[in-house]
Enzyme design. Structure first.
Site, short mmCIF file in Angstrom:
data_model
loop_
_atom_site.label_atom_id
_atom_site.label_comp_id
_atom_site.label_asym_id
_atom_site.label_seq_id
_atom_site.Cartn_x
_atom_site.Cartn_y
_atom_site.Cartn_z
N TRP A 10 0.82 -1.22 0.00
CA TRP A 10 0.00 0.00 0.00
C TRP A 10 0.85 1.27 0.00
O TRP A 10 0.32 2.37 -0.14
CB TRP A 10 -0.92 0.01 1.22
N GLU A 96 12.01 2.53 -3.72
CA GLU A 96 11.72 3.84 -3.13
C GLU A 96 12.57 4.07 -1.88
O GLU A 96 13.01 5.18 -1.60
CB GLU A 96 10.22 3.95 -2.84
N GLU A 164 11.48 -5.76 -9.53
CA GLU A 164 10.67 -4.56 -9.77
C GLU A 164 11.51 -3.54 -10.55
O GLU A 164 12.24 -2.75 -9.94
CB GLU A 164 10.24 -3.93 -8.44
N GLY A 170 4.81 2.46 -10.74
CA GLY A 170 3.94 3.64 -10.67
C GLY A 170 3.89 4.45 -11.95
O GLY A 170 3.38 5.58 -11.97
N GLY A 223 1.39 -2.47 -6.34
CA GLY A 223 1.29 -1.18 -5.65
C GLY A 223 -0.10 -0.59 -5.84
O GLY A 223 -1.07 -0.95 -5.16
N GLY A 224 -0.22 0.33 -6.78
CA GLY A 224 -1.46 1.08 -7.00
C GLY A 224 -2.72 0.23 -7.06
O GLY A 224 -3.74 0.56 -6.43
#
Ligand code: 13P
Length: 243
Positions: A10, A96, A164, A170, A223-224
């Site tokens: 999330w 990230e 990834e 994203g 993710g999203g």
């Protein structure tokens, strides 16, 4: 075929009350799935998630942790805090964290070791940037990230790797199944162990089938699309069909 694992990251979303509602909806929709399903909400939700997801079969994850047990580490989260709330897995080395928070390979190695030592499942994230791919350095970068994180580990039990590619996170630009497979096969060759290798980067219901059908791809780190019950459960449904 290794059992597929669909894990939702999330990130820094839904960490307040709205997240509690989302967890309840996820539980209703995804309990008892045929494939492994996991959700890594923000830390603030973990005590709630531990109650809401109890006995649902949905694995509870954390997005990060520190490698020490306790002490003067302001703002950090100990693995034993996670274990206390029944957390099952932790994501380490997400791009990230590497990029925005400056996590280097030494730190990531310590975190992976600690996670496995305390019995948490660990998803180690690796992947190249667009510039690295364009310079033809994908395999070199992935090799360095994988080998440095696993250096000195007595066993890979409990470890999962997520490939990834940074350019796919994203951005809506998903790697093609062939691009992902090439790197997954390379990682498999490198570690020569029967652990799961997930793909992450703009996974959505529309592209999930093409990826998950591939022998080399053992699931997805989402993710999203993990922030909505409809899209996340659709990806899980596709995984159940494919598996
Ligand atoms: P997106 O699915 O939003 O591209 O994020 C992927 C990711 O970083 C999962 O860890």
């Amino acid at each position: 075929m290794r059992k597929l694992w669909i894990a939702g990251n999330w990130k820094m979303n839904m960490g307040g009350r709205e997240g509690i509602e989302l967890l309840k909806e996820m539980r209703n929709s995804l309990s008892g799935s045929k494939v492994d399903v996991g959700i890594a909400p923000p830390f603030t939700l973990i005590p709630h998630a531990s109650e809401i997801l109890a006995d649902s079969g949905i694995l509870l994850g954390a997005q990060n942790m520190f490698y020490e047990e306790k002490g003067a580490f302001t703002g950090e989260i100990s693995p034993s805090f996670l274990l206390d709330f029944g957390v099952n897995f932790v994501i380490i080395g997400h791009s990230e964290r590497r990029k925005i928070f400056g996590e280097d390979e030494e730190l990531i190695k310590k975190k992976v070791k600690k996670a496995l030592d305390v019995g948490l499942l660990c998803i180690l994230c690796v992947g190249e940037t667009l510039e690295e791919r364009e310079r033809g350095e994908t395999k070199e970068v992935v090799k360095r990230q994988v080998l440095s994180a696993l250096e000195g580990l007595p066993s890979l039990k409990g470890l999962t790797i997520a490939y990834e590619p940074v350019w796919a996170i994203g951005t809506g630009k998903v790697a093609t199944p062939e691009q992902a497979c090439e790197v997954h096969a390379f990682i498999r060759e490198l570690i020569k162990e029967d652990i799961r290798i997930l793909y992450g980067g703009s996974v959505k219901p529309e592209n999930a089938r093409g990826l998950l059908e591939k022998e080399e791809i053992d699931g997805a780190l989402v993710g999203g699309a993990s922030l909505k019950v409809s899209s996340f459960s659709e990806i899980v449904r596709i995984a159940e069909e494919v598996w």
